[in-house]
Motif scaffolding. Sequence first.
Motif, short mmCIF file in Angstrom:
data_model
loop_
_atom_site.label_atom_id
_atom_site.label_comp_id
_atom_site.label_asym_id
_atom_site.label_seq_id
_atom_site.Cartn_x
_atom_site.Cartn_y
_atom_site.Cartn_z
N TYR A 161 0.80 -1.22 0.00
CA TYR A 161 0.00 0.00 0.00
C TYR A 161 0.83 1.27 0.00
N LEU A 162 2.16 1.17 0.01
CA LEU A 162 3.02 2.35 0.03
C LEU A 162 2.74 3.23 -1.19
N GLY A 163 2.51 4.51 -0.95
CA GLY A 163 2.27 5.47 -2.02
C GLY A 163 0.82 5.53 -2.48
N ARG A 164 -0.01 4.61 -2.05
CA ARG A 164 -1.42 4.62 -2.45
C ARG A 164 -2.23 5.55 -1.56
N GLN A 165 -3.32 6.04 -2.11
CA GLN A 165 -4.19 6.97 -1.38
C GLN A 165 -5.51 6.29 -1.07
N PHE A 166 -6.03 6.61 0.12
CA PHE A 166 -7.30 6.05 0.57
C PHE A 166 -8.11 7.14 1.26
N THR A 167 -9.41 6.91 1.37
CA THR A 167 -10.30 7.83 2.05
C THR A 167 -10.55 7.30 3.46
N LEU A 168 -10.33 8.17 4.44
CA LEU A 168 -10.57 7.78 5.83
C LEU A 168 -12.05 7.66 6.09
N GLU A 169 -12.46 6.57 6.69
CA GLU A 169 -13.86 6.39 7.07
C GLU A 169 -14.11 7.04 8.42
N ALA A 170 -13.14 6.91 9.32
CA ALA A 170 -13.23 7.49 10.66
C ALA A 170 -12.01 8.40 10.84
N PRO A 171 -12.10 9.39 11.71
CA PRO A 171 -10.98 10.32 11.88
C PRO A 171 -9.78 9.69 12.59
N ILE A 172 -8.62 10.28 12.36
CA ILE A 172 -7.42 9.92 13.13
C ILE A 172 -7.41 10.87 14.32
N VAL A 173 -7.46 10.30 15.52
CA VAL A 173 -7.51 11.08 16.75
C VAL A 173 -6.32 10.70 17.61
N ASN A 174 -5.61 11.72 18.12
CA ASN A 174 -4.42 11.50 18.93
C ASN A 174 -3.38 10.64 18.21
N GLY A 175 -3.30 10.80 16.89
CA GLY A 175 -2.28 10.12 16.10
C GLY A 175 -2.60 8.70 15.70
N VAL A 176 -3.78 8.19 16.11
CA VAL A 176 -4.12 6.80 15.80
C VAL A 176 -5.53 6.74 15.23
N ASP A 232 -3.56 14.08 13.24
CA ASP A 232 -5.02 14.07 13.37
C ASP A 232 -5.65 14.55 12.07
N THR A 233 -6.55 13.76 11.54
CA THR A 233 -7.17 14.03 10.24
C THR A 233 -8.65 13.69 10.35
N PRO A 234 -9.53 14.52 9.77
CA PRO A 234 -10.97 14.24 9.87
C PRO A 234 -11.39 13.08 8.96
N ALA A 235 -12.53 12.51 9.26
CA ALA A 235 -13.11 11.45 8.43
C ALA A 235 -13.41 12.00 7.04
N GLY A 236 -13.26 11.16 6.03
CA GLY A 236 -13.52 11.56 4.65
C GLY A 236 -12.33 12.17 3.95
N ALA A 237 -11.26 12.44 4.68
CA ALA A 237 -10.07 13.04 4.06
C ALA A 237 -9.27 11.96 3.33
N GLN A 238 -8.57 12.42 2.31
CA GLN A 238 -7.68 11.54 1.56
C GLN A 238 -6.33 11.45 2.29
N VAL A 239 -5.83 10.23 2.48
CA VAL A 239 -4.51 10.04 3.09
C VAL A 239 -3.66 9.17 2.17
N THR A 240 -2.35 9.38 2.25
CA THR A 240 -1.40 8.60 1.48
C THR A 240 -0.57 7.76 2.45
N VAL A 241 -0.41 6.50 2.12
CA VAL A 241 0.40 5.61 2.95
C VAL A 241 1.87 5.90 2.66
N THR A 242 2.62 6.28 3.71
CA THR A 242 4.03 6.63 3.54
C THR A 242 5.00 5.64 4.17
N GLY A 243 4.48 4.73 4.98
CA GLY A 243 5.37 3.77 5.62
C GLY A 243 4.59 2.70 6.36
N VAL A 244 5.35 1.77 6.92
CA VAL A 244 4.76 0.67 7.69
C VAL A 244 5.57 0.54 8.97
N GLU A 245 4.88 0.51 10.11
CA GLU A 245 5.52 0.28 11.40
C GLU A 245 4.84 -0.91 12.05
#
Length: 154
Positions: A90-105, A121-134
């Motif tokens: 999934y590195l480099g791919r973009q997805f739409t958040l269904e639920a918000p990222i709160v407190n970094g998770v 922290d990102t609101p629900a419905g925002a586009q995010v790009t996967v930049t890494g895997v931990e």
Amino acid sequence: MNWDYWGWWILGLLLIVVEIFAPSSFFLWLGVAALAVGGIAFVLPSLIWPIEIALFAALSIIALLIGRRLFRPQRQTSDRPTLNKRGDQYLGRQFTLEAPIVNGVGWLHIGDSRWRVIGTDTPAGAQVTVTGVEGASLVVRPSKSEPQSSEHLI
């Protein structure tokens, strides 16, 4: 003390048997060296034991070096290098958040899987790009541009 050629041959065969039960390609080469010393002792029966031990040590080192060079593992390139690394796919791919990222998770559904995401922290419905895997978490950041390969989630 006189150890005849047959003693070296027995030692060589025992070391090869040990290699069968502990496969590391180390004991094999010691066994080959012991068999070689047995062959030399058969041809030259007047050899004294310190010379035989020295020959065994020298031939062991030579056999190990040659064996490691001849039988080094072959690296094969794969046409699908991320096959067993699901997060890396999934590195480099973009997805739409269904639920918000709160407190970094947060959490993200991709296909039939639910992934833990780490990022700002990102609101629900925002586009995010996967930049890494931990570990088992995807590291994401908010996308700036239109998605190239987006997946809208239910």
